[in-house]
Design an enzyme around this catalytic site. Structure first.
Site, PDB file in Angstrom:
ATOM      1  N   LYS A  38     -39.070 -15.310   3.402  1.00 53.84           N
ATOM      2  CA  LYS A  38     -39.013 -14.885   1.931  1.00 53.84           C
ATOM      3  C   LYS A  38     -40.052 -13.934   1.777  1.00 53.84           C
ATOM      4  O   LYS A  38     -41.280 -14.709   1.181  1.00 53.84           O
ATOM      5  CB  LYS A  38     -39.121 -15.932   0.862  1.00 53.84           C
ATOM      6  CG  LYS A  38     -38.624 -15.360  -0.421  1.00 53.84           C
ATOM      7  CD  LYS A  38     -38.631 -16.509  -1.759  1.00 53.84           C
ATOM      8  CE  LYS A  38     -37.993 -15.910  -3.061  1.00 53.84           C
ATOM      9  NZ  LYS A  38     -36.741 -15.434  -2.925  1.00 53.84           N
ATOM     10  N   GLU A 117     -34.726 -13.915   3.147  1.00 60.24           N
ATOM     11  CA  GLU A 117     -34.095 -14.201   1.580  1.00 60.24           C
ATOM     12  C   GLU A 117     -34.775 -13.027   0.730  1.00 60.24           C
ATOM     13  O   GLU A 117     -36.151 -12.945   0.789  1.00 60.24           O
ATOM     14  CB  GLU A 117     -34.375 -15.444   1.265  1.00 60.24           C
ATOM     15  CG  GLU A 117     -33.716 -15.829  -0.101  1.00 60.24           C
ATOM     16  CD  GLU A 117     -34.038 -16.905  -0.986  1.00 60.24           C
ATOM     17  OE1 GLU A 117     -34.285 -16.952  -2.265  1.00 60.24           O
ATOM     18  OE2 GLU A 117     -34.032 -18.060  -0.036  1.00 60.24           O
ATOM     19  N   GLY A 118     -33.783 -12.149   0.283  1.00 58.99           N
ATOM     20  CA  GLY A 118     -34.575 -11.166  -0.742  1.00 58.99           C
ATOM     21  C   GLY A 118     -34.896 -12.147  -2.016  1.00 58.99           C
ATOM     22  O   GLY A 118     -35.027 -13.013  -2.155  1.00 58.99           O
ATOM     23  N   ALA A 119     -35.279 -11.099  -3.121  1.00 56.59           N
ATOM     24  CA  ALA A 119     -35.629 -11.515  -4.517  1.00 56.59           C
ATOM     25  C   ALA A 119     -34.636 -10.841  -5.378  1.00 56.59           C
ATOM     26  O   ALA A 119     -34.539  -9.500  -5.461  1.00 56.59           O
ATOM     27  CB  ALA A 119     -37.031 -11.224  -4.713  1.00 56.59           C
TER      28      ALA A 119
END
Length: 232
Positions: A38, A117-119
């Protein structure tokens, strides 16, 4: 086998972390090695070991490779706000090239399944010019889209799918995550998305709001996800 995917969401709180963790847990259950990144997390707590983000810690718990926290979450901000604003408030400037470098270090370790994982959503800014979409482009890995099923999700989803395609990336699949337990016409909304998205639906995840423990939600989620399509 080395499979790598970028986990994107239609919006904040679409369920990216739960789905990512469930996919990793399912892979672990099949004896596969797993890793996760992340790259940016906003909304951290200050601990004796430094800033820690709950989503990143959940991802780290599903990694079979011996990663340390800073590899999984190299850029962390305490304030639960848009990351580029958090960076500005601290006099910092994030850059996609730097985030890609951090992420590539984990990708190069060669786990059977690595998830990035993006935000928030697809166009969350990194700085005044770049967005997290540019990170996915720099990494050149397929995308798994987590759709937060609620009123308005059809528009959000189709716009995101269009943006992913225009950015030249492969949409490997999408997951319908029922974040609104009272959503009207859920089945009709899912059917509409199935007809309009030219990528496989990897699962319809029910609402788990009554389950208060994150690890238990991840365990329950596994049964509703099609990992095999991503492992082909």
């Amino acid at each position: 086998m080395k499979k790598r995917y970028f986990i994107a969401g239609t919006d904040t709180d679409a369920g990216k972390t739960m789905v990512a963790c469930a996919l990793l847990a399912k892979a672990r259950g099949q004896g596969l090695t797993t890793a996760a990144v992340k790259p940016v997390a906003a909304g951290c707590i200050d601990t004796k070991d430094g800033l820690r983000n709950d989503d990143a810690e959940q991802l780290l718990a599903q990694c079979t490779l011996p990663l340390y926290y800073e590899q999984v979450n190299p850029v962390a901000f305490m304030a639960p706000i848009a990351p580029h604003i958090a960076a500005q408030q601290q006099g910092q400037r994030m850059q996609v090239g730097r985030l890609a470098g951090f992420t590539s270090g984990v990708l190069m370790q060669g786990a059977n399944l690595t998830l990035v994982e993006g935000a928030g959503g697809w166009r969350v800014p990194v700085n005044e010019r770049e967005t997290l979409a540019d990170l996915a482009i720099a990494l050149s890995i397929p995308v798994v889209l987590v759709v937060g099923m609620r009123l308005g999700c059809i528009n959000h989803t189709l716009l995101t799918v269009e943006a992913i395609t225009r950015d030249g990336l492969e949409l490997a699949g999408w997951v319908a995550n029922c974040i609104d337990p009272q959503m009207d016409e859920l089945d009709a909304n899912v059917t509409t998305l199935q007809h309009r998205i030219q990528a496989p639906m990897l699962g319809l995840v029910p609402n788990f709001s009554e389950i208060n423990v994150a690890s238990q939600r991840v365990e329950a989620c596994q049964a509703y996800l099609d990992l095999e399509t991503l492992l082909k």
